[in-house]
Design an enzyme around this catalytic site. Structure first.
Site, PDB file in Angstrom:
ATOM      1  N   HIS A  63       0.857  -1.195   0.000  1.00  0.00           N
ATOM      2  CA  HIS A  63       0.000   0.000   0.000  1.00  0.00           C
ATOM      3  C   HIS A  63       0.889   1.239   0.000  1.00  0.00           C
ATOM      4  O   HIS A  63       2.115   1.151   0.160  1.00  0.00           O
ATOM      5  CB  HIS A  63      -0.952   0.010   1.199  1.00  0.00           C
ATOM      6  CG  HIS A  63      -0.282   0.095   2.536  1.00  0.00           C
ATOM      7  ND1 HIS A  63       0.522  -0.904   3.050  1.00  0.00           N
ATOM      8  CD2 HIS A  63      -0.304   1.075   3.489  1.00  0.00           C
ATOM      9  CE1 HIS A  63       0.954  -0.563   4.248  1.00  0.00           C
ATOM     10  NE2 HIS A  63       0.481   0.637   4.532  1.00  0.00           N
ATOM     11  N   ASP A  67       6.158   4.349   4.842  1.00  0.00           N
ATOM     12  CA  ASP A  67       7.071   3.372   5.429  1.00  0.00           C
ATOM     13  C   ASP A  67       7.083   2.059   4.652  1.00  0.00           C
ATOM     14  O   ASP A  67       7.851   1.154   4.985  1.00  0.00           O
ATOM     15  CB  ASP A  67       6.728   3.119   6.899  1.00  0.00           C
ATOM     16  CG  ASP A  67       5.287   2.692   7.125  1.00  0.00           C
ATOM     17  OD1 ASP A  67       4.402   3.234   6.456  1.00  0.00           O
ATOM     18  OD2 ASP A  67       5.049   1.821   7.993  1.00  0.00           O
ATOM     19  N   HIS A 143      -7.187  -1.620   5.845  1.00  0.00           N
ATOM     20  CA  HIS A 143      -6.318  -0.593   6.418  1.00  0.00           C
ATOM     21  C   HIS A 143      -6.911   0.764   6.046  1.00  0.00           C
ATOM     22  O   HIS A 143      -8.018   0.858   5.523  1.00  0.00           O
ATOM     23  CB  HIS A 143      -4.894  -0.788   5.896  1.00  0.00           C
ATOM     24  CG  HIS A 143      -3.843  -0.023   6.645  1.00  0.00           C
ATOM     25  ND1 HIS A 143      -3.789   0.031   8.019  1.00  0.00           N
ATOM     26  CD2 HIS A 143      -2.795   0.721   6.195  1.00  0.00           C
ATOM     27  CE1 HIS A 143      -2.757   0.782   8.383  1.00  0.00           C
ATOM     28  NE2 HIS A 143      -2.141   1.211   7.297  1.00  0.00           N
TER      29      HIS A 143
END
Length: 304
Positions: A63, A67, A143
């Site tokens: 995604h 990070d 998410h």
């Protein structure tokens, strides 16, 4: 058996620390190298684990949180500097494609190799890579952005030849592949030696699932039934359950619940919140639910 292992390059979460790098892994299957997520500093971590830059063929981005992808343009540039010529394939949300092209136009002129972008749909399960021995599938996750995990699965393997029987019946080596594929052997006098006497059963296909980032999904185990090794995010412990719910992450206990319900052989925890100076608390909470669990750490090599 041929190698099937995971090299942990980074297992931290969004906030940088001196202990962990952001998410990045190398999945090594039969001498082929695939990258899963590409957080900052990935080039240095590749150096440290002695992975050859030229052998990484595909990059799978779960995604578009930084990070998990901020290291991508730097890695592409570094690959050019070391003289890479092989095509690099990037699999990610379609929104990354245009931005990556603009970054490459600015920072990676005269790159020396081709970068091919493959948009993926994180909302459905789909095979996004396949070769003679392996498939890679997306696993829809939950998410704050469209997110998917990845399932690396070996195709069924051929049985093992019984060398003693091959020698006993003086079977030519040119026939071994046919026998592996199920052929019997006929002796000069017409006697048929059944295939079952010439081989032993094949090793069970191995599989590796990467699930990060995601909130706890009670039905996720159905997508992971029989997986050999599962990497599941464990950003928080029980002490921060509300944080996990708020930010669509999982606790270590919840990761263990998925592993238990899916019947996986091994659970690997990762994507730790920076608030934990010692992740042993996460390990202990997971072990209360599922026995065969371990923490990931940078430079770990995990046999699938």
């Amino acid at each position: 058996m041929e190698p099937f292992r995971v090299h942990i390059l980074g297992c931290g979460s969004a906030l940088p620390t001196l202990r962990h790098y952001p998410s990045a892994q190398i999945v090594e299957v039969r001498e082929k190298l695939f990258m899963v997520d590409c957080g900052e500093g990935v080039q240095m971590q590749l150096r440290r684990c002695h992975v050859r830059f030229t052998k990484v063929s595909h990059v799978f981005i779960s995604h578009l949180h930084g990070d998990h992808c901020f290291g991508l343009i730097g890695m592409i540039s570094t690959f050019g500097l070391v003289g890479r010529t092989a095509t690099l394939h990037i699999h990610a949300n379609e929104l990354l494609g245009d931005m990556l092209q603009r970054q490459m136009a600015l920072f990676c002129r005269d790159l020396g190799y081709e970068v091919v972008f493959h948009p993926l749909d994180a909302t459905r399960r789909d095979i996004i890579y396949e070769d003679r021995s392996l498939t890679v599938e997306t696993i829809p996750l939950t998410h704050r952005l469209p997110t998917c995990g990845f399932l690396f699965r070996e195709k069924p393997l051929l049985p093992h030849i019984r060398r003693d029987m091959i020698d006993f019946y003086q079977i030519p080596t040119s026939q071994i592949l046919n026998i592996k594929n199920g052929a019997d052997w006929t002796l000069d006098d017409g006697t048929v030696v059944p295939n079952a006497r010439l081989v032993t059963p094949a090793d069970a296909p191995r599989s590796y699932a990467y699930c990060s980032d995601t909130r706890y999904m009670p039905e996720l185990y159905k997508e992971l039934k029989g997986v050999t090794t599962l990497y599941h995010e464990s950003t928080y412990g029980d002490d921060n359950l509300q944080m996990a719910q708020k930010y669509n992450h999982s606790t270590a206990r919840q990761a263990a619940m998925v592993a238990r319900d899916a019947g996986v052989r091994q659970l690997v925890l990762g994507h730790y919140s920076s608030r934990y100076d010692d992740e042993t608390v996460l390990l202990n909470e997971a072990r209360e639910v599922f026995g065969n669990v371990r923490l990931s750490d940078e430079m770990d090599i995990i046999d699938v």
